[in-house]
Write an enzyme that holds these catalytic residues in place. Sequence first.
Site, PDB file in Angstrom:
ATOM      1  CG  LEU A 115     -61.913  -7.358  -4.516  1.00 54.85           C
ATOM      2  CD1 LEU A 115     -61.571  -8.189  -6.003  1.00 54.85           C
ATOM      3  CD2 LEU A 115     -62.566  -8.777  -3.816  1.00 54.85           C
ATOM      4  CG  ASP A 116     -57.911  -9.218   1.931  1.00 57.17           C
ATOM      5  OD1 ASP A 116     -58.188  -8.826   2.257  1.00 57.17           O
ATOM      6  OD2 ASP A 116     -58.047 -11.288   1.827  1.00 57.17           O
ATOM      7  CG  MET A 117     -51.972  -7.279  -3.029  1.00 56.97           C
ATOM      8  SD  MET A 117     -50.048  -6.603  -2.228  1.00 56.97           S
ATOM      9  CE  MET A 117     -49.500  -8.133  -0.882  1.00 56.97           C
ATOM     10  CB  SER A 118     -53.616 -12.287  -2.287  1.00 59.72           C
ATOM     11  OG  SER A 118     -51.958 -12.099  -1.228  1.00 59.72           O
ATOM     12  CB  THR A 119     -58.991 -11.534  -3.161  1.00 65.75           C
ATOM     13  OG1 THR A 119     -58.389 -12.248  -1.876  1.00 65.75           O
ATOM     14  CG2 THR A 119     -59.847 -12.010  -3.432  1.00 65.75           C
TER      15      THR A 119
END
Length: 560
Positions: free
Chosen positions: A407-411
């Site tokens: 997952l993206d870091m921000s997700t």
Amino acid sequence: MKHSDHCFTPFQADISEYTLPERFTFPFCYEPHPLSEIAAKELQQHIEAQTDWTHPFGLTENEPDSHGKMFGVLVVQNQEGELGYLSAFSGLLAEKLLQPHFVPPVFDRFEDETFFRLEANQIAEINHQVRELNESPISAQLTEAIHACQKQAEQEIESHRQVMIEGRKQRKLLRQSPNQNMSNDEITVLFEQLAQQSVTEKNQLKHLKQKWDNELSLLQAELEQHQNQLEELKEKRKQLSAALQKKLFSQYQFLNQQGDEKSLVDIFEGTSNPIPPAGSGECAAPKLLQYAFAHQLKPIALVEFWWGRSPKSEIRQHKKYYPACNNKCHPILGHMLEGIELDDNPLLENPADGKEIEILYQDEAIVVVNKPAEFLSVPGVNIKDSVLTRLEAMFTDVEGPFVLHRLDMSTSGILVFALTRRANKSLQKQFITRGVEKRYVALLSGELTADSGEITLPLRGDLDDRPRQMVCYEHGKPAETFWQKISSDEGKSRVYLYPKTGRTHQLRVHCAHADGLNMAIVGDDLYGQKDKRLHLHAESLSFDHPYTKERMHVQVDPNF
């Protein structure tokens, strides 16, 4: 009136309540200082009110061939201590490098018409010769003649081989059953004649092959000569273009606070890409700093914003702030900002510090976790703390953990890891064959009118500005997302997102792009507007257990 009077703009608004920043803006990831925001708004008012030029920004329906533009403002302090700001645009504005109110380019390549004339004329002449050779029928005629020659050669050689086969048959019969009325001496003579016939036929085949080889060689040599002439011209054009490019790049001389000057050639020499990308030095940020250093103005704060319609491939929103690009500006600004104390680079800070991962399920084969937002799935370039490293510290006596997806870091949301090689092999196959079902929840910055739909926009990395992704129909990889509206109210929409593929930033780009949902996910600092967090959550995951083969379903509701 001096030219500098046009470029240094005193603030129109009352800024007495604002204090100066202690350090200069880190240009590649920043929160705009209030002074730079005020300057940006004043520049935007100027753009709307000015009548000196017209540019098709695409803000109305009457501009079909429109394109937006990146602008920048640099808050500066002059030698008298007065605060003001400088304004700049990237590239050309209304097809010109220089416009009133804006700082000049670092190098005006249009000012001296003779600067490129000799090289340009040489390249133009070569282009003409290349075009003539490409359009000449000689190449096609020679290629066709070679094919015809090869075909005729094959036919004649094959025909002669058939004659040889038939002759061999007849000679064999004569050797096996010579005429009974012949004497031994006559039979000996006959056998000698038959042997000579065989030799003659072989020599005829050899000469036939040699004949066609010679003809083909002549035609191929003529074609090769034509092609070599074309390649030599192209190589000469390449060398002239490279020399011209280097001549151009050497004219771009960039200052820093110490007065040190470096050309684009020198700046990029020690980088992984020693040839500066096209457009290097034409962005707003280096133009602003160059003017400030050349006129003894102290840089205070920087901000850049997009004005107009978004490009077809990228995502740029009208009036939104953006960092400087990495590929072109990072080396240049590294030199220009040398010796200036900058804000901390947020990309070097560990956003996962103090956060914990929640284990949702664990057995001998797998572990399923709920990843918090702003937490790396796997170690990054600068930050090693991640879900993977945390699990490695927790599970020290297993074959894994093995990474199956990210997952993206921000997700935030659900991640599954395999603990054994057997489990890893089974789950990898499920991800590859799309046997794993994934559902995300997102909050969009707009109200959807439709209830569902599918987005198919091919994606690739933005080579000039990583980690951004861009839509590219020529080189992009296929990316598909199905979406369903959950609700819409108060200017926002909550949606389910079902990615059929797993491209980097796929959901973020598909939501924000004009040909997608045209609504950035709330809190998307890359493709929309920064907020407390990115409102994107991997809500559910379904897969077959690698050992029991039972279907598993894990779900965690988002906290937004």
